[in-house]
Design a protein around this motif. Structure first.
Motif, mmCIF file in Angstrom:
data_model
loop_
_atom_site.group_PDB
_atom_site.id
_atom_site.type_symbol
_atom_site.label_atom_id
_atom_site.label_comp_id
_atom_site.label_asym_id
_atom_site.label_seq_id
_atom_site.Cartn_x
_atom_site.Cartn_y
_atom_site.Cartn_z
ATOM 1 N N PHE A 122 0.866 -1.182 0.000
ATOM 2 C CA PHE A 122 0.000 0.000 0.000
ATOM 3 C C PHE A 122 0.900 1.229 0.000
ATOM 4 C CE2 PHE A 122 -2.324 -3.364 2.252
ATOM 5 C CZ PHE A 122 -3.391 -3.500 1.385
ATOM 6 N N ARG A 123 1.167 1.743 -1.196
ATOM 7 C CA ARG A 123 2.202 2.762 -1.325
ATOM 8 C C ARG A 123 1.908 4.026 -0.540
ATOM 9 N NH1 ARG A 123 6.033 2.043 -4.586
ATOM 10 N NH2 ARG A 123 7.022 3.149 -2.892
ATOM 11 N N ARG A 124 0.640 4.263 -0.206
ATOM 12 C CA ARG A 124 0.299 5.437 0.568
ATOM 13 C C ARG A 124 0.981 5.413 1.930
ATOM 14 N NH1 ARG A 124 -4.794 7.700 -1.633
ATOM 15 N NH2 ARG A 124 -5.130 6.045 -3.121
ATOM 16 N N ASP A 126 3.746 3.957 2.631
ATOM 17 C CA ASP A 126 5.180 3.736 2.503
ATOM 18 C C ASP A 126 5.998 4.839 3.154
ATOM 19 O OD1 ASP A 126 7.445 2.414 1.685
ATOM 20 O OD2 ASP A 126 7.604 3.592 -0.140
ATOM 21 N N ASN A 127 5.698 6.080 2.755
ATOM 22 C CA ASN A 127 6.532 7.183 3.208
ATOM 23 C C ASN A 127 6.549 7.290 4.726
ATOM 24 O OD1 ASN A 127 8.266 9.226 2.694
ATOM 25 N ND2 ASN A 127 6.882 10.322 1.319
#
Lengths: 298, 332
Positions: A122-124, A126-127
């Motif tokens: 879930f790339r959201r 990631d940061n």
């Protein structure tokens, strides 16, 4: 990309069920470092499991008459400053060290996989997740573990928690990196095109193909955890002193290192054997599981 | 090829991949215009071939149809349904009616699953039949694609490239889809295997009334399998026509150049070849006017300024070129 599983040109080993199910096993058994590591670690593991049987004397039974006995036939590994059996203390210490190491590995596997998979898939997330792990990884591992253990109060439980907190970010990073690679592969795309749920894609397609680097990482973490636990208990931040842990034994014995070196040397050797065994094991696994390193048939 | 009610109608499909620069304070530095306003239809039971160089947007277009890539803009109508507006369960229902076959037979099968698990997975996801029923269906599917039923218990690494591609085809067929996106399905295979797989696809199309979107850079293969052919260049369709028309008298200079590059199996025969000069321009900053003007042998002044529209002639051949369809009045 595919793991070439059968090593051609090698003498045929009988294709038993075990080898057919895990063809990797055969290549592991051909890897010398892996076998040496497995034997070393297996020996320590057996000592830990059968500590009651190997060392029938209570590790905390004090016998002033037998203080500072060097290794002989009655006391195989000698006795310490209070006449306690070194064999018992080191064997029971192995049990505690390995238990803590194992707990750290399990916690790492669970939380490292959850965090790493969440960040990679879930790339959201990631940061934010990776910045938190960066912050934790910025501290030197042992220093952070000392800090957490000191804050939570000394016990073997807090040692396990502190060491997990230190190593989980590292595991999460490794899992995330593999997830990032695997999620772009076409069989994952095919699963999306079929209408598979995120849970199914992660559980059936992504994570099973991220296992190899995770297993390698976990063996190294096992080694680091055993070593760091010894450091913590040496500093008095692990299990409280009468409890035999390798760190405690070394800490108590260090005053007598000139007169009775065996008190410190023997748990030190046990520690070295465990860490070396696990590292060799991890190296072997990495060589065999990682298809990019083609040095497996050493 | 009745255009009465096409199975797929695509209008103005666009994908711009953003380029983000900067670590902390990320900003949009531009976009790769991978696909830029593509429109076409695919009739029921028809095979539409998609050709073009690497990076021209063929694969992106194919994946946008089944929403493996979310389009930036445009419309995809599948059997009268707007695919791009669907969510959740409705999207799942429409997905089972369109499936995809991938180029790479090694990357498209999960190495940790048996062939049985791979082919049965779409059935499991859509809750079709029980374990025994699925095993039966997998055997049927293996038979359809020409593999023995004992293949079911094996792992993908035990098969050759062509066999793996058949497994991928069986998986795509499992849900009895209507539309099949074939994304370079034979490009990774040996020539001998290629013919087998192409023939298999044609048999399947006949037996299961499939509609194909056949993406390939191999003009020979497309000529063999397609009914109509669309030629893409730098994110746009430059020509769509009936296969016979397109191969006999290509309208667009780019199509002409592509066709002249097909090797002819007659040694010694001299051919007139149109060799394009230079490279494909960057899709981040495509040329003004006609995107092909930087490499076109017949470039005119107007090509640099005005983008030609895709226009049809009487025979139904659509070409986007000022040479073929001279502009009525010079626009300024």
């Amino acid at each position: 990309m595919t793991a070439a599983v059968d090593a051609p040109g090698l003498p045929a080993v009988a294709k038993t069920g075990l080898f057919k199910r895990w063809p990797i096993l055969r290549r592991l058994l051909r890897h010398k470092a892996f076998v040496i590591g497995a034997v070393l670690f297996g020996f320590i593991l057996l000592v830990a499991l059968f500590a009651d049987w190997i060392a029938p004397i209570d590790p905390n039974r004090i016998s002033i008459r037998n203080r500072f006995k060097p290794p002989d036939l009655t006391h195989w590994l000698g006795t310490d400053n209070l006449g306690r059996s070194q064999l018992s203390r080191v064997a029971y210490g192995a049990r505690l060290s390995l238990a803590i190491g194992f707990a750290v590995v399990v916690l790492n596997a669970v939380f490292g996989v959850i965090l790493g998979a969440a960040a990679g898939y879930f790339r959201r997330l990631d940061n934010i997740l990776m910045r938190i792990t960066d912050a934790l990884m910025a501290f030197p591992a042992v220093l952070l573990a000392i800090g957490i253990a000191a804050a939570l109060g000394p016990s073997s439980m807090t040692a396990a928690i502190a060491l997990s907190a230190v190593y989980i970010p590292r595991t999460a990073r490794i899992v995330r990196a593999s997830v990032l690679v695997v999620r772009e592969m076409e069989f994952v795309q095919a699963a999306i095109a079929m209408g598979a749920s995120h849970l199914r894609i992660l559980g059936k397609h992504v994570l099973p193909n991220c296992l190899a680097p995770l297993i390698v990482q976990l063996t190294f973490i096992f080694a680091y955890a055993v070593l760091s636990e010894a450091v913590l208990s040496f500093l008095g931040l692990g299990a409280a002193p009468p409890t035999p842990t390798w760190g405690n034994i070394i800490a108590e014995g260090r005053q007598y290192i000139r007169e009775a070196a065996w008190i410190t040397v023997i748990p030190g050797m046990a520690l070295a054997a465990t860490v070396l065994g696990l590292n060799l094991l991890g190296d072997g696994l990495r060589d065999v599981l990682d298809p990019r390193l083609k040095i497996s048939q050493a | 090829m009745s255009d009465a009610q096409p199975l797929v109608r695509v209008e103005g499909l666009t994908k711009h991949f953003p380029i983000i620069k900067g670590l902390m304070f990320s900003r949009l530095a531009g976009a790769v215009k991978a696909v830029d306003g593509v429109s076409f239809t695919i009739g029921r039971g028809e095979t539409l071939g998609f050709v073009g160089e690497s990076g021209c947007g063929k694969t992106t277009t194919g994946r946008m149809l089944i929403r493996l890539i979310e389009p930036t803009a445009g419309k995809v109508m599948f059997d009268g349904q707007d695919v791009l507006s669907l969510q959740g369960e409705a999207l799942r229902r429409v997905r089972r009616r369109m499936q995809i076959i991938f180029q790479d037979p090694f990357g498209s099968l999960n190495p940790r699953m048996t062939v049985q698990e791979i082919i049965a997975e779409p059935l499991v996801i859509h809750g079709e039949s029980d374990t025994a029923g699925r095993a039966q269906r997998v055997r049927e599917l293996l038979d359809v694609v020409g593999l023995a039923s004992y293949a079911a218990g094996r792992y993908p690494h035990e098969f050759s490239g062509g066999q793996r591609q058949r497994i991928g085809i069986a998986r795509a067929l499992a849900l009895r889809p209507q539309l099949m996106i074939c994304d370079e399905p034979v490009s990774a295979l040996d020539v001998s295997i290629r013919a087998q797989v192409i023939n298999l696809l044609q048999d399947l199309q006949r037996d299961f009334a499939l509609t194909f979107l056949f993406i390939s850079h191999d003009l020979g293969v497309v000529k063999h399998i397609a009914d109509r052919v669309a030629v893409m260049y730098l994110g746009k369709i430059v020509e769509i026509a009936d296969k016979r028309t397109l191969y006999a008298r290509p309208g667009h200079p780019y199509t002409q150049a592509l066709l002249s590059a097909i090797p002819v199996p007659k040694p010694g025969r001299r051919r007139q070849r149109t060799v394009l000069k230079g490279d494909v321009p960057s899709p981040i900053d495509p040329p003004s006017g006609c995107r092909f003007h930087t490499r076109c042998p017949h470039v005119m002044d107007i090509c640099r300024r005005v983008e030609p529209a895709l226009q049809a002639d009487a025979s139904g051949q659509h070409v986007a070129c000022h040479l073929v369809h001279p502009p009525a009045q010079p626009s300024t």
